[in-house]
Design an enzyme around this catalytic site. Structure first.
Site, PDB file in Angstrom:
ATOM      1  CG  ASP A  49      37.541  41.237  45.109  1.00  0.00           C
ATOM      2  OD1 ASP A  49      38.115  42.314  45.322  1.00  0.00           O
ATOM      3  OD2 ASP A  49      36.366  41.146  44.721  1.00  0.00           O
ATOM      4  CE1 TYR A  54      30.433  41.140  45.149  1.00  0.00           C
ATOM      5  CE2 TYR A  54      32.575  40.226  45.733  1.00  0.00           C
ATOM      6  CZ  TYR A  54      31.803  41.075  44.968  1.00  0.00           C
ATOM      7  OH  TYR A  54      32.413  41.850  44.020  1.00  0.00           O
ATOM      8  CE  LYS A  79      35.141  44.427  45.501  1.00  0.00           C
ATOM      9  NZ  LYS A  79      34.727  43.029  45.646  1.00  0.00           N
ATOM     10  CG  HIS A 112      30.809  47.147  45.561  1.00  0.00           C
ATOM     11  ND1 HIS A 112      30.535  46.025  46.302  1.00  0.00           N
ATOM     12  CD2 HIS A 112      30.959  46.709  44.292  1.00  0.00           C
ATOM     13  CE1 HIS A 112      30.512  44.967  45.509  1.00  0.00           C
ATOM     14  NE2 HIS A 112      30.761  45.356  44.281  1.00  0.00           N
TER      15      HIS A 112
HETATM   16  P1  NDP Z   1      34.508  35.958  36.040  1.00  0.00           P
HETATM   17  O1  NDP Z   1      34.767  36.660  34.764  1.00  0.00           O
HETATM   18  O2  NDP Z   1      35.608  35.721  36.995  1.00  0.00           O
HETATM   19  O3  NDP Z   1      33.784  34.578  35.663  1.00  0.00           O
HETATM   20  C1  NDP Z   1      33.303  33.710  36.628  1.00  0.00           C
HETATM   21  C2  NDP Z   1      32.529  32.597  35.919  1.00  0.00           C
HETATM   22  O4  NDP Z   1      33.396  31.848  35.086  1.00  0.00           O
HETATM   23  C3  NDP Z   1      31.897  31.637  36.882  1.00  0.00           C
HETATM   24  O5  NDP Z   1      30.664  31.212  36.339  1.00  0.00           O
HETATM   25  C4  NDP Z   1      32.873  30.473  36.921  1.00  0.00           C
HETATM   26  O6  NDP Z   1      32.202  29.278  37.247  1.00  0.00           O
HETATM   27  C5  NDP Z   1      33.406  30.467  35.518  1.00  0.00           C
HETATM   28  N1  NDP Z   1      34.803  30.016  35.419  1.00  0.00           N
HETATM   29  C6  NDP Z   1      35.813  30.260  36.268  1.00  0.00           C
HETATM   30  N2  NDP Z   1      36.961  29.735  35.822  1.00  0.00           N
HETATM   31  C7  NDP Z   1      36.676  29.121  34.660  1.00  0.00           C
HETATM   32  C8  NDP Z   1      37.453  28.387  33.734  1.00  0.00           C
HETATM   33  N3  NDP Z   1      38.747  28.188  33.922  1.00  0.00           N
HETATM   34  N4  NDP Z   1      36.829  27.884  32.644  1.00  0.00           N
HETATM   35  C9  NDP Z   1      35.498  28.065  32.454  1.00  0.00           C
HETATM   36  N5  NDP Z   1      34.713  28.760  33.291  1.00  0.00           N
HETATM   37  C10 NDP Z   1      35.299  29.292  34.401  1.00  0.00           C
HETATM   38  O7  NDP Z   1      33.280  36.756  36.724  1.00  0.00           O
HETATM   39  P2  NDP Z   1      32.983  37.552  38.057  1.00  0.00           P
HETATM   40  O8  NDP Z   1      31.926  38.517  37.686  1.00  0.00           O
HETATM   41  O9  NDP Z   1      32.739  36.631  39.186  1.00  0.00           O
HETATM   42  O10 NDP Z   1      34.311  38.414  38.338  1.00  0.00           O
HETATM   43  C11 NDP Z   1      35.368  37.982  39.157  1.00  0.00           C
HETATM   44  C12 NDP Z   1      35.361  38.687  40.508  1.00  0.00           C
HETATM   45  O11 NDP Z   1      35.450  40.096  40.353  1.00  0.00           O
HETATM   46  C13 NDP Z   1      34.051  38.512  41.290  1.00  0.00           C
HETATM   47  O12 NDP Z   1      33.897  37.236  41.821  1.00  0.00           O
HETATM   48  C14 NDP Z   1      34.195  39.620  42.294  1.00  0.00           C
HETATM   49  O13 NDP Z   1      35.112  39.264  43.302  1.00  0.00           O
HETATM   50  C15 NDP Z   1      34.746  40.734  41.406  1.00  0.00           C
HETATM   51  N6  NDP Z   1      33.661  41.574  40.823  1.00  0.00           N
HETATM   52  C16 NDP Z   1      33.589  42.883  41.254  1.00  0.00           C
HETATM   53  C17 NDP Z   1      32.607  43.722  40.768  1.00  0.00           C
HETATM   54  C18 NDP Z   1      32.556  45.123  41.260  1.00  0.00           C
HETATM   55  O14 NDP Z   1      31.568  45.824  40.987  1.00  0.00           O
HETATM   56  N7  NDP Z   1      33.553  45.590  41.978  1.00  0.00           N
HETATM   57  C19 NDP Z   1      31.613  43.278  39.773  1.00  0.00           C
HETATM   58  C20 NDP Z   1      31.810  41.903  39.339  1.00  0.00           C
HETATM   59  C21 NDP Z   1      32.806  41.124  39.852  1.00  0.00           C
HETATM   60  P3  NDP Z   1      32.713  28.246  38.384  1.00  0.00           P
HETATM   61  O15 NDP Z   1      32.720  28.991  39.695  1.00  0.00           O
HETATM   62  O16 NDP Z   1      31.726  27.158  38.333  1.00  0.00           O
HETATM   63  O17 NDP Z   1      34.100  27.806  37.990  1.00  0.00           O
END
Ligand code: NDP
Length: 275
Positions: A49, A54, A79, A112
């Site tokens: 995604d 991004y 998006k 988006h």
């Molecule tokens: P998430 O809820 O997926 O959380 C991501 C965070 O959690 C990062 O800091 C990551 O750090 C950490 N993390 C990941 N796995 C673990 C784990 N197993 N244990 C502890 N910490 C963990 O947040 P996002 O907001 O990134 O949402 C996911 C995806 O959704 C986005 O990347 C994007 O693709 C999409 N999105 C879409 C939006 C929209 O408006 N359409 C808005 C927001 C997100 P690390 O990388 O260091 O592991």
């Protein structure tokens, strides 16, 4: 319910979409994003995604090309960003995304955000791209029931997907039911609350009973609600951890407990009042 890493949902136009994917928001384009996609593909993820916003579409495309996995086995979402709404601009933005990704066809192209006044015109552009076979499915993101109702009133194509923030802490039950009733697949973003609730003692307690991590419980919860889920990580261990959710099942009692965590927590943006 037997789910595996290869489990997929069939969208309203008959194509399949993997249930688990890798989120790419804030994955840096300096090599981090490409590496993360490579690790994810190695771990069995088949949905990536990304978004114009991004700034890592190029890295995503590069990682896909370098993998030995046939293109048609990987589902790529990107998006349309807010500054590119309107019929002509949306078409140009789509072409630019394809170029950066190095792909002729995008599996899923999403609006988006429901940009005021222009979103209807942008949707017409997406419908045309879909009719031309340039994307295999089209959908929206951050649409509330109100935005979906407005769209369904005029749309020629019902969106295949609505990607929204969704976690036990933001259990959007009415929106989920509405989407299910209209054949729109819900997709959960920020399923890990961006890390903000991973230490919640109530969540930790449930995780301990399954010998799983809090993150794994949150991902499995979404999957058991039949929602596509896209946790983001650029860390190899956590990418694997987030995919290791297919050897257990959350009981109906614990699902109900998790459902009750709802506190309308929004860690990204809130489209409720988007005109
Ligand atoms: P998430 O809820 O997926 O959380 C991501 C965070 O959690 C990062 O800091 C990551 O750090 C950490 N993390 C990941 N796995 C673990 C784990 N197993 N244990 C502890 N910490 C963990 O947040 P996002 O907001 O990134 O949402 C996911 C995806 O959704 C986005 O990347 C994007 O693709 C999409 N999105 C879409 C939006 C929209 O408006 N359409 C808005 C927001 C997100 P690390 O990388 O260091 O592991």
């Amino acid at each position: 319910m037997t789910l595996t890493i290869d489990s997929a949902v069939t969208l309203n136009n008959g194509i399949t979409m993997p249930l688990l994917g890798l989120g790419m928001y804030q994955a840096r384009s300096d090599g981090e994003a490409q590496q993360a996609v490579q690790w994810a593909l190695e771990a069995g993820y088949r949905l990536i995604d990304t978004a114009q916003y991004y700034r890592n579409e190029k890295a995503v495309g590069e990682a896909i090309r370098r993998s030995a996995i046939p293109r048609e086995e990987i589902f790529v979402t990107t998006k349309l960003w807010n500054t590119d709404h309107g019929y002509d601009r949306a078409r140009s933005a789509f072409e630019a995304s394809c170029q950066r990704l190095g792909l002729d066809v995008i599996d899923l192209y999403l609006i988006h955000w429901p940009v005021e006044r222009l979103r209807g015109e942008s949707w017409r552009a997406l419908e045309k791209l879909y009719a031309e076979g340039k994307c295999r499915a089209i959908g929206v993101s951050n649409y509330t029931v109100r935005h979906l109702e407005e769209l369904l009133h005029t749309a020629g194509v019902v969106p295949a997907v609505n990607q929204v923030e969704f976690s036990p802490y933001l259990y959007q039950k009415e929106l989920l039911a509405y989407c299910q009733a209209h054949g729109i697949q819900l997709e959960a973003y920020s399923p890990l609350t961006k890390g903000q609730r991973l230490r919640d003692p109530n969540l930790v307690a449930i995780a301990q009973t399954y010998q799983k991590t809090p993150a794994q419980i949150l991902i499995r919860w979404a999957l058991q609600h039949k929602v596509v889920v896209i946790p983001k990580s650029t860390n190899r261990g956590r990418i694997r951890e987030n995919a290791d959710v297919f050897d257990f099942e959350i009981s109906p009692e614990d699902m109900a407990r998790l459902d009750a965590f709802d506190e309308t927590l929004r860690t990204s943006w809130d489209p409720t009042n988007a005109l």
